[in-house]
Design an enzyme around this catalytic site. Structure first.
Site, PDB file in Angstrom:
ATOM      1  N   CYS A   1      43.402  38.411  43.985  1.00 53.88           N
ATOM      2  CA  CYS A   1      43.246  37.479  42.376  1.00 53.88           C
ATOM      3  C   CYS A   1      44.694  37.024  42.243  1.00 53.88           C
ATOM      4  CB  CYS A   1      42.615  38.203  41.449  1.00 53.88           C
ATOM      5  SG  CYS A   1      42.864  39.719  40.958  1.00 53.88           S
TER       6      CYS A   1
ATOM      7  N   GLU B   1      39.566  28.890  42.981  1.00 53.68           N
ATOM      8  CA  GLU B   1      39.922  30.175  43.688  1.00 53.68           C
ATOM      9  C   GLU B   1      39.873  29.825  45.211  1.00 53.68           C
ATOM     10  OE1 GLU B   1      40.434  34.423  42.053  1.00 53.68           O
ATOM     11  OE2 GLU B   1      38.303  33.745  42.043  1.00 53.68           O
TER      12      GLU B   1
ATOM     13  N   LYS C   1      30.373  51.551  39.494  1.00 55.10           N
ATOM     14  CA  LYS C   1      29.349  50.783  40.477  1.00 55.10           C
ATOM     15  C   LYS C   1      30.344  49.954  41.414  1.00 55.10           C
ATOM     16  CE  LYS C   1      27.781  47.526  41.310  1.00 55.10           C
ATOM     17  NZ  LYS C   1      27.990  46.513  42.550  1.00 55.10           N
TER      18      LYS C   1
ATOM     19  N   GLU D   1      38.804  41.785  34.207  1.00 48.38           N
ATOM     20  CA  GLU D   1      39.955  41.137  35.141  1.00 48.38           C
ATOM     21  C   GLU D   1      39.244  40.348  36.032  1.00 48.38           C
ATOM     22  OE1 GLU D   1      42.314  40.441  37.566  1.00 48.38           O
ATOM     23  OE2 GLU D   1      42.510  42.426  38.368  1.00 48.38           O
TER      24      GLU D   1
END
Ligand code: ADP
Length: 483
Positions: free
Chosen positions: A285, A386, A176, A251
């Site tokens: 990331c 982040e 997906k 992750e």
């Protein structure tokens, strides 16, 4: 090449529309134009995809590793043969500059190539028994059907990094992809079809994340879920996996620190920090997010990094010479604006950039100037959350211990970077950092043959390397009594 054309979702070797006929639009984040529509799959299609993957499983699992390897090699070749088409589609739907998209396609393909080879090295063990009348064997077997949920920032590599080892191990998979970048994912499925990967072994469905994930999580035939995305959704997946006790790999987010020691090669440090920071407009990331610089070299490093930033052109990724594309969407842009505004309001200074960008031409997308912030303090949002944008905040430090302590002061633990010419310092600091990946004098450490993954809230499990295939294998112990 014109607009990307979609053939539908790929289930059991067939291209299909959504059962109820719904579609979702895919936009170009640089021009805000509609690029294509893809099927809006939900519960029914997810169930069909799991059925297809379950039916394909026995034959695929029982094929020899050499047969699977040969098919994976053909998939690798098809992707590389169509590298340009896939890269252009990726730039259009995701925004990254075309040279970066080409690099990603090659990087994505390298996972399939590497795991095609690794399929042949799934070894077992024979353990000495306590008595002469027994033999103890350990074999490794495919876990079964895998559900994979992937993000938009690496529309190809985040899929192949999962599908490569999964298929090599003998698993079948339902992917997906992110709603922002389904076109690249569907092209990868087309390449798998061209390569002759049997029907049902790889399935790709686009549509509502929650509904599709809900079906994959509830179905006991799905034995493993592998996810790349936000820590928040990763936690939901971990909770959801409990009911049917699925294996999981996660992750998740990162907030990578960079430490520039006083003995660093400053030119190399600035160059590699810029590579890490500004790749994909800061939307990875493992992007450098907090840059700790020894106070004695702070100003010299700042000047060099500012020089690198001056050379980065913002624009549409298909235009020549562009180094920084748009952010993926409005909420991505808003987050960057908010973090910079908050930092500046609390005393930080934007020595370069610090605002949205308006590249030439009629581009109306989500552009932000590459930015260098100084005077940043550890309590600012930009140092805690982040960023996922092209903003480089600098903070001075005095001692090695202080630098490592500040670098470790995060809930995340994915990637960290350090720059020094002193080998003792390099080893001590690398060992002291609570991160799954450490780049020493290297701003781009990830590669197919090495394990990638995080400590702490950056996730569980590893992708890449010999460790990456372990995630798709179960261990079986067979005790044989001799007559
Ligand atoms: P990002 O902030 O990078 O978009 P997300 O975690 O929201 O990160 O998205 C990563 C992937 O997870 C995408 O494929 C997205 O569609 C999917 N996703 C989003 N919400 C959920 C959810 N509640 N359950 C499962 N998957 C989800």
């Amino acid at each position: 090449m014109g607009e990307p054309i979609t053939k539908g979702i790929y289930i059991g070797g067939e291209w299909k529309e959504a059962v109820r006929g719904g579609t979702i639009d895919v936009f170009n984040p640089a021009t805000l134009e509609k690029l294509a529509t893809v099927p809006d799959a939900g519960d029914d299609e997810a169930a069909q995809a799991v059925d297809a993957a379950s039916s394909a499983l026995p034959a695929w699992r029982e094929a020899s590793a050499y047969e699977r390897a040969a098919l994976l090699m053909r998939w690798y070749e098809q992707i590389m043969l169509h590298q340009e088409e896939i890269a252009r589609t990726m730039t259009m739907e995701q925004g990254k500059p075309l040279p970066e998209a080409r690099t990603e396609v090659a990087y994505a393909a390298s996972f399939i190539q590497w795991y095609a080879e690794e399929a042949k090295r799934v070894y077992g063990e024979i353990i000495p028994a306590t008595t002469a009348g027994k033999r103890l064997f350990v074999i490794r077997q495919a876990v079964g059907v895998v559900g994979a949920i992937t993000p938009w920032n690496f529309p190809a590599a985040m899929i192949t990094r999962k599908a490569g080892p999964a298929l090599a191990a003998g698993c079948t998979i339902v992917v997906k992809p992110a709603e922002q970048t389904p076109l690249t994912a569907l092209l990868l499925a087309e390449m798998a079809e061209k390569a002759g990967i049997p029907a049902g072994v790889l399935n790709v469905i686009t549509g509502d994340a929650k509904t599709i994930a809900g079906r994959l999580m509830a179905d006991g035939r799905v034995r493993k879920v592998t996810f790349t995305g936000s820590t928040e959704v990763g936690k939901e997946i971990m909770r959801g996996a409990a009911d049917t006790m699925k294996k999981i790999s996660l992750e998740l987010g990162g907030h990578a620190p960079v430490i520039v020691f006083d003995d660093a090669d400053l030119e190399l440090a600035a160059e590699q920090t810029a590579i890490s920071k500004f790749r994909n407009a800061g939307q990875t990331c493992v992007c450098a997010n907090r840059i700790y610089v020894h106070e004695s070299v702070h100003d010299a490093f700042e000047r060099r990094l500012a020089d690198k930033i001056a050379g980065l052109r913002v624009g549409y990724g298909l235009d020549e010479g562009v180094a920084i594309g748009p952010l993926i969407d409005e909420s991505g842009l808003d987050k960057v604006k908010r973090q910079v505004e908050e930092a500046v309001a609390r005393g930080a200074k934007a020595v370069v950039g610090g605002r949205t960008a308006e590249p030439e031409g009629s581009r109306r997308g989500f552009f932000y100037e590459p930015t260098l912030l100084t005077g940043v303090t550890p309590d600012m949002q930009i140092m805690r959350e982040e960023t996922f944008g092209p903003v480089a905040p600098l903070i001075p430090f005095r001692t090695d211990e202080e630098a490592v302590r500040m670098a470790n002061d995060s809930v995340y633990g994915l990637a960290a970077y350090l720059f020094t010419t002193n080998v003792n310092r390099a080893v001590r600091a690398a060992e002291g950092l609570e991160y799954g990946i450490v780049g020493v004098n290297d701003g781009a450490p990830s590669t197919a043959q090495a394990p990638f993954g995080g400590f702490k809230e950056s996730g569980l499990g590893r992708e890449g390397g010999r460790q990456g295939i372990e995630e798709y294998l179960e261990t079986k112990y067979i005790s044989l009594g001799l007559g």
